[in-house]
Scaffold this motif. Sequence first.
Motif, PDB file in Angstrom:
ATOM      1  N   VAL A 243       1.021  -0.770   0.266  1.00 43.36           N
ATOM      2  CA  VAL A 243       0.151   0.181   0.379  1.00 43.36           C
ATOM      3  C   VAL A 243       1.047   1.445  -0.369  1.00 43.36           C
ATOM      4  O   VAL A 243       0.341   2.185  -0.934  1.00 43.36           O
ATOM      5  N   ALA A 244       1.814   1.751   0.624  1.00 52.61           N
ATOM      6  CA  ALA A 244       2.668   2.742   1.307  1.00 52.61           C
ATOM      7  C   ALA A 244       3.215   2.810  -0.139  1.00 52.61           C
ATOM      8  O   ALA A 244       3.745   3.463  -1.249  1.00 52.61           O
ATOM      9  N   TYR A 245       3.663   1.643  -1.194  1.00 55.89           N
ATOM     10  CA  TYR A 245       4.275   1.574  -2.447  1.00 55.89           C
ATOM     11  C   TYR A 245       3.587   1.890  -3.198  1.00 55.89           C
ATOM     12  O   TYR A 245       3.636   2.751  -3.969  1.00 55.89           O
ATOM     13  N   LEU A 246       2.410   1.787  -3.305  1.00 52.87           N
ATOM     14  CA  LEU A 246       1.019   2.284  -4.182  1.00 52.87           C
ATOM     15  C   LEU A 246       1.796   3.398  -4.236  1.00 52.87           C
ATOM     16  O   LEU A 246       1.421   4.059  -4.542  1.00 52.87           O
ATOM     17  N   LYS A 247       1.245   3.790  -3.051  1.00 54.17           N
ATOM     18  CA  LYS A 247       0.192   5.432  -2.639  1.00 54.17           C
ATOM     19  C   LYS A 247       1.718   6.244  -3.126  1.00 54.17           C
ATOM     20  O   LYS A 247       2.247   7.552  -3.449  1.00 54.17           O
ATOM     21  N   LYS A 248       3.567   5.904  -2.779  1.00 49.60           N
ATOM     22  CA  LYS A 248       4.235   6.568  -3.332  1.00 49.60           C
ATOM     23  C   LYS A 248       4.041   6.462  -4.783  1.00 49.60           C
ATOM     24  O   LYS A 248       4.802   8.120  -5.295  1.00 49.60           O
ATOM     25  N   ASN A 249       3.726   5.966  -5.376  1.00 50.35           N
ATOM     26  CA  ASN A 249       3.681   5.919  -7.224  1.00 50.35           C
ATOM     27  C   ASN A 249       3.285   6.833  -7.917  1.00 50.35           C
ATOM     28  O   ASN A 249       3.007   7.240  -8.700  1.00 50.35           O
ATOM     29  N   MET A 250       1.748   6.444  -6.527  1.00 49.49           N
ATOM     30  CA  MET A 250       0.557   7.527  -6.814  1.00 49.49           C
ATOM     31  C   MET A 250       1.341   9.498  -7.549  1.00 49.49           C
ATOM     32  O   MET A 250       0.470  10.000  -7.902  1.00 49.49           O
TER      33      MET A 250
ATOM     34  N   TRP B  12       3.436   9.986  -9.096  1.00 49.71           N
ATOM     35  CA  TRP B  12       3.840  10.344 -10.279  1.00 49.71           C
ATOM     36  C   TRP B  12       2.524  10.493 -11.084  1.00 49.71           C
ATOM     37  O   TRP B  12       2.259  10.965 -12.133  1.00 49.71           O
ATOM     38  N   VAL B  13       1.835  10.069 -10.973  1.00 46.73           N
ATOM     39  CA  VAL B  13       0.078   9.900 -11.809  1.00 46.73           C
ATOM     40  C   VAL B  13      -0.039  10.757 -11.418  1.00 46.73           C
ATOM     41  O   VAL B  13      -1.061  11.586 -12.147  1.00 46.73           O
ATOM     42  N   ILE B  14       0.086  12.006 -10.119  1.00 47.41           N
ATOM     43  CA  ILE B  14      -0.952  13.309  -9.912  1.00 47.41           C
ATOM     44  C   ILE B  14       0.195  13.826 -10.929  1.00 47.41           C
ATOM     45  O   ILE B  14      -0.164  15.545 -11.398  1.00 47.41           O
ATOM     46  N   VAL B  15       1.483  13.849 -11.240  1.00 45.04           N
ATOM     47  CA  VAL B  15       2.929  14.470 -11.375  1.00 45.04           C
ATOM     48  C   VAL B  15       1.694  15.339 -13.273  1.00 45.04           C
ATOM     49  O   VAL B  15       2.385  15.988 -13.928  1.00 45.04           O
ATOM     50  N   ALA B  16       1.594  13.878 -13.226  1.00 40.68           N
ATOM     51  CA  ALA B  16       1.454  13.723 -14.881  1.00 40.68           C
ATOM     52  C   ALA B  16       0.154  13.681 -15.189  1.00 40.68           C
ATOM     53  O   ALA B  16       0.085  14.018 -16.140  1.00 40.68           O
TER      54      ALA B  16
END
Length: 240
Positions: free
Chosen positions: A198-205, A207-211
Amino acid sequence: MGVEGGMKCVKFLLFFFNFIFWLCGLALVVVGVLVQVGLHKTLMMKNASASGPAIVLIAVGVVIFFIAFFGCCGAWKENHCMVATFTVLLVLVILVEIAAVIAGYVFRNKLTDVVQDSLKNMISDYENGTAEFQHSLDKLQEDLKCCGFNGSSDWKDFSSDKKSVPDSCCVKVTPKCGVGAMTDAAKVHQEGCGEALVAYLKKNMLWVIVAAIVIAVLQIMGIAFACLLMRGIRSGYEVM
């Protein structure tokens, strides 16, 4: 002549913007396909709702791809109808994206539930799963340096001695390193994969927000350029 030069600049800016936008759409389709393939090989394969983000990426990518094509053709041919259609479609895409962001925020807490259900299914199906299936979970545990969902004790039914875990749970992965070492913190990771994932997925989110912000800026610029070009075309300026 000053206005003519300005409109010509707007025309080429709109064309360039749409070319970049077209590439973004193509990239979203590729990423969506890769994510979908990855999900069917890893923990999300048992949960249909987990495929949602990948399908959305592919759908949005295809839509953006064709909208950008409309924009490129409309700008190059100076076709008022095509540029107007492009503008309307782009506004609709922005509205859909806003709705998606709101829905994502509302259902953000379901991420933990999806991860929990998926991991529990994988753990229970590990022993009778295919080699590829087992490799997926092993790789997940090795990469995130975790074991089980809540902890190593989730593997209590893995073997008859109730004390062994898969070798992928080991701090240093070697053959048979997990035999009888379930509670040995020196040999086996005790942290569960649930929180780590969950922490890993939230961290990578992030980059999704930036994109998403970058794409939103491009979309707003596209609408502005399209409106300027439509006004120029309607006013009868020669922009070639």
